[in-house]
Design an enzyme around this catalytic site. Structure first.
Site, PDB file in Angstrom:
ATOM      1  N   HIS A 160      38.716 -39.312  39.674  1.00 14.03           N
ATOM      2  CA  HIS A 160      38.087 -40.550  40.161  1.00 14.03           C
ATOM      3  C   HIS A 160      37.916 -41.533  39.228  1.00 14.03           C
ATOM      4  O   HIS A 160      38.288 -42.611  39.779  1.00 14.03           O
ATOM      5  CB  HIS A 160      36.634 -40.120  40.751  1.00 14.03           C
ATOM      6  CG  HIS A 160      36.051 -40.892  41.870  1.00 14.03           C
ATOM      7  ND1 HIS A 160      35.532 -40.106  42.989  1.00 14.03           N
ATOM      8  CD2 HIS A 160      36.371 -42.274  42.344  1.00 14.03           C
ATOM      9  CE1 HIS A 160      35.329 -41.353  43.900  1.00 14.03           C
ATOM     10  NE2 HIS A 160      35.832 -42.387  43.556  1.00 14.03           N
ATOM     11  N   LYS A 220      38.139 -48.544  55.451  1.00 12.53           N
ATOM     12  CA  LYS A 220      36.940 -47.662  56.037  1.00 12.53           C
ATOM     13  C   LYS A 220      36.428 -48.218  57.065  1.00 12.53           C
ATOM     14  O   LYS A 220      36.316 -49.828  57.424  1.00 12.53           O
ATOM     15  CB  LYS A 220      35.970 -47.489  54.879  1.00 12.53           C
ATOM     16  CG  LYS A 220      34.985 -46.563  55.324  1.00 12.53           C
ATOM     17  CD  LYS A 220      33.599 -46.674  54.329  1.00 12.53           C
ATOM     18  CE  LYS A 220      32.838 -47.852  54.842  1.00 12.53           C
ATOM     19  NZ  LYS A 220      31.476 -47.896  53.880  1.00 12.53           N
ATOM     20  N   SER A 221      36.386 -47.583  58.118  1.00 13.83           N
ATOM     21  CA  SER A 221      35.585 -47.941  59.284  1.00 13.83           C
ATOM     22  C   SER A 221      35.108 -46.996  60.072  1.00 13.83           C
ATOM     23  O   SER A 221      35.712 -45.900  60.024  1.00 13.83           O
ATOM     24  CB  SER A 221      36.431 -48.795  60.117  1.00 13.83           C
ATOM     25  OG  SER A 221      35.627 -49.321  61.325  1.00 13.83           O
ATOM     26  N   TYR A 250      31.482 -38.603  47.785  1.00 14.00           N
ATOM     27  CA  TYR A 250      31.137 -39.068  49.012  1.00 14.00           C
ATOM     28  C   TYR A 250      30.436 -37.976  49.746  1.00 14.00           C
ATOM     29  O   TYR A 250      29.668 -38.470  50.735  1.00 14.00           O
ATOM     30  CB  TYR A 250      32.521 -39.264  49.716  1.00 14.00           C
ATOM     31  CG  TYR A 250      33.310 -40.408  48.999  1.00 14.00           C
ATOM     32  CD1 TYR A 250      33.044 -41.054  47.918  1.00 14.00           C
ATOM     33  CD2 TYR A 250      34.668 -40.499  49.679  1.00 14.00           C
ATOM     34  CE1 TYR A 250      33.913 -41.908  47.386  1.00 14.00           C
ATOM     35  CE2 TYR A 250      35.508 -41.365  49.004  1.00 14.00           C
ATOM     36  CZ  TYR A 250      35.116 -42.176  47.667  1.00 14.00           C
ATOM     37  OH  TYR A 250      35.923 -42.737  47.342  1.00 14.00           O
ATOM     38  N   LYS A 306      38.843 -36.166  45.134  1.00 14.70           N
ATOM     39  CA  LYS A 306      38.623 -36.726  44.081  1.00 14.70           C
ATOM     40  C   LYS A 306      37.430 -36.062  43.256  1.00 14.70           C
ATOM     41  O   LYS A 306      36.604 -35.756  43.440  1.00 14.70           O
ATOM     42  CB  LYS A 306      38.263 -38.228  43.761  1.00 14.70           C
ATOM     43  CG  LYS A 306      39.241 -39.068  44.712  1.00 14.70           C
ATOM     44  CD  LYS A 306      39.053 -40.498  44.716  1.00 14.70           C
ATOM     45  CE  LYS A 306      39.424 -41.427  45.793  1.00 14.70           C
ATOM     46  NZ  LYS A 306      38.605 -41.257  47.037  1.00 14.70           N
ATOM     47  N   ASP A 355      41.142 -40.025  52.999  1.00 16.19           N
ATOM     48  CA  ASP A 355      40.665 -40.074  51.837  1.00 16.19           C
ATOM     49  C   ASP A 355      39.240 -39.588  51.178  1.00 16.19           C
ATOM     50  O   ASP A 355      38.417 -40.561  51.904  1.00 16.19           O
ATOM     51  CB  ASP A 355      40.975 -41.494  51.213  1.00 16.19           C
ATOM     52  CG  ASP A 355      40.729 -41.643  49.508  1.00 16.19           C
ATOM     53  OD1 ASP A 355      41.669 -41.324  48.961  1.00 16.19           O
ATOM     54  OD2 ASP A 355      39.479 -41.948  49.115  1.00 16.19           O
ATOM     55  N   ARG A 373      38.128 -50.144  65.497  1.00 18.95           N
ATOM     56  CA  ARG A 373      38.610 -50.702  64.265  1.00 18.95           C
ATOM     57  C   ARG A 373      39.455 -49.599  63.477  1.00 18.95           C
ATOM     58  O   ARG A 373      40.671 -50.007  62.803  1.00 18.95           O
ATOM     59  CB  ARG A 373      37.492 -51.085  63.149  1.00 18.95           C
ATOM     60  CG  ARG A 373      36.616 -52.318  63.589  1.00 18.95           C
ATOM     61  CD  ARG A 373      35.601 -52.538  62.596  1.00 18.95           C
ATOM     62  NE  ARG A 373      35.292 -53.955  62.825  1.00 18.95           N
ATOM     63  CZ  ARG A 373      34.234 -54.549  62.130  1.00 18.95           C
ATOM     64  NH1 ARG A 373      33.539 -53.825  61.383  1.00 18.95           N
ATOM     65  NH2 ARG A 373      33.522 -55.616  62.266  1.00 18.95           N
TER      66      ARG A 373
END
Ligand code: NAD
Length: 284
Positions: A116, A239-240, A58, A83, A53, A245
Site C-alpha cells: 500500500h 469511487k462512488s 478499507y 493491498k 480495488d 454514478r
C-alpha cells in the site's frame, strides 16, 4: 453490452482499464462498509465492472468475500485487488497479512496484491516485496505490484530483486498528472493505476476546463476526466456509492477527446492532495 478494455501487464496477464474503487473516505463521502459492498456489488457487475480495488485498511474485504461467494459471476471473470497494510511490512507479517486478507475475501487466489505505501524511513519495503514475489511464485497471487512508490523506490526494487512490479497505483488526475513518473513507468513496463482519479471531490470536476468540455461533448465532468485517464493509458478506479454514478463512470467508451481537448486538460494545475510517499510514515 460494451466491454471494458483490458490492458496487458508485464507478467502477461490482463487487467480491466476501469475498476470499482472501494477506498478511503473522501471529503464528500465515506468508504463503503462491507454491507454497502454487498449491496452495491450486483449493480457494479451489471454496469460492467470486473475489477474491484480493496485493501486490508478499507475494512470491507469481508464484504467482497460475501458478495463474490454469493455467485452470479464466475470467479475467472473477476479481477480482485487488495493491498498490504503499512503495519504489515517485513516478510513474516506480510505473509500473515496476506493470509488474513484471503480469509476475509474467501479466495484461493488473488488477482493483484499491492504494497500500500513504501514507508521508506523504516527500510522494509524490499523485504516485503520479496514476500510478494514468494506469494506469486507459490501461485497464491497472480500479479504483484506496489502503490505510492516513487521512481527511487521502484529503482531499488528492481536493482535488489530483479522483479519489476506489474502496477504502481498512485495519486493521479489531470491536475496532478505525474508526467515524470508515468514516463518512468512506460520505460520499465509498469502499468500506471490512478487513485483519486476524479480529484476526490475537491473541485476538479467544477474546473472550467473540465465543465466547458463536458458541455461541448454532452458528457458529465466525471466522464471527461475519466476519458482523459483512458487516453493517457491509465487504469482508473473511481469511487462512488451511487449506482447511477457507477454506470456513468464506465460509460466512457463511446466518445474520444481530440488532441486539442487533451491539451486543454493539460493546462490544469494542482497539487498532490494525499501524503508525500517519501514522508508518509503512518502504520495502519
Ligand atoms: P475519486 O477521485 O475516485 O473520488 C471519489 C469521489 O468522487 C466520491 O466521493 C464521489 O462522491 C465522487 N464521484 C464519483 N463518481 C462521480 C461522478 N460520476 N460525478 C461526480 N462525482 C463523482 O477518489 P478516491 O475514492 O480517493 O480514489 C478512488 C479509489 O482509489 C479509492 O476508492 C481506492 O480504491 C483507491 N485509493 C487508493 C489509495 C492508495 O493509497 N493506494 C488512496 C486513495 C484511494
Amino acid at each position: 453490452m460494451f466491454m471494458i478494455p483490458m490492458l496487458r501487464m508485464n507478467d502477461g496477464r490482463a487487467i480491466p482499464q476501469v475498476g470499482f474503487g472501494a477506498g478511503f473516505a473522501t471529503p464528500d463521502g465515506p468508504e463503503p462498509s462491507s454491507a454497502q459492498v454487498v449491496e452495491l456489488f450486483p449493480a457494479a457487475i451489471e454496469a460492467g465492472y470486473r475489477l474491484f480495488d480493496t485493501a486490508q485498511v478499507y475494512g470491507n474485504e469481508e464484504g467482497f468475500g460475501e458478495a463474490i461467494s454469493k455467485g452470479g459471476i464466475p470467479r475467472e471473470e473477476l479481477f480482485i485487488t487488495s493491498k498490504l497494510a503499512t503495519s504489515a511490512h517485513g516478510r513474516e507479517k506480510a505473509l500473515m497479512a496476506f493470509d488474513e486478507s484471503m480469509r476475509r475475501l474467501r479466495l484461493e487466489v488473488l488477482d493483484l496484491y499491492l504494497i500500500h505505501w513504501p514507508l521508506p524511513m523504516f527500510d522494509e519495503y524490499v523485504e516485503t516485496w520479496k514476500a510478494l514475489v514468494e506469494l506469486q511464485t507459490s501461485g497464491r497471487v497472480r500479479s504483484i505490484g506496489v502503490s505510492n512508490f516513487t521512481e527511487k523506490h521502484l529503482e531499488r526494487l528492481v536493482e535488489e530483486t530483479g522483479v519489476v512490479p506489474a502496477v504502481n497505483q498512485v495519486e493521479l488526475n489531470p491536475e496532478f498528472p505525474q508526467r515524470e513518473l508515468r514516463t518512468f513507468h512506460a520505460e520499465h513496463g509498469i502499468l500506471t493505476e490512478a487513485w483519486g482519479p476524479l480529484g476526490q471531490g475537491r473541485g476538479l470536476l467544477e474546473k472550467p476546463a473540465v465543465t466547458r468540455l463536458a458541455k461541448e461533448k454532452g458528457k458529465s465532468a466525471a466522464q471527461i476526466v475519466l476519458r482523459w485517464h483512458i487516453q493517457v493509458g491509465n487504469v482508473v478506479i473511481p469511487k462512488s456509492l451511487q449506482p447511477s454514478r457507477l454506470r456513468e463512470n464506465v460509460n466512457i467508451f463511446d466518445f474520444e477527446l481530440e488532441a486539442r481537448e487533451m491539451e486543454q486538460l493539460a493546462t490544469l494545475e494542482g497539487e498532490r492532495s494525499g501524503p508525500d510517499p517519501e514522508a508518509f510514515e503512518k502504520r495502519f
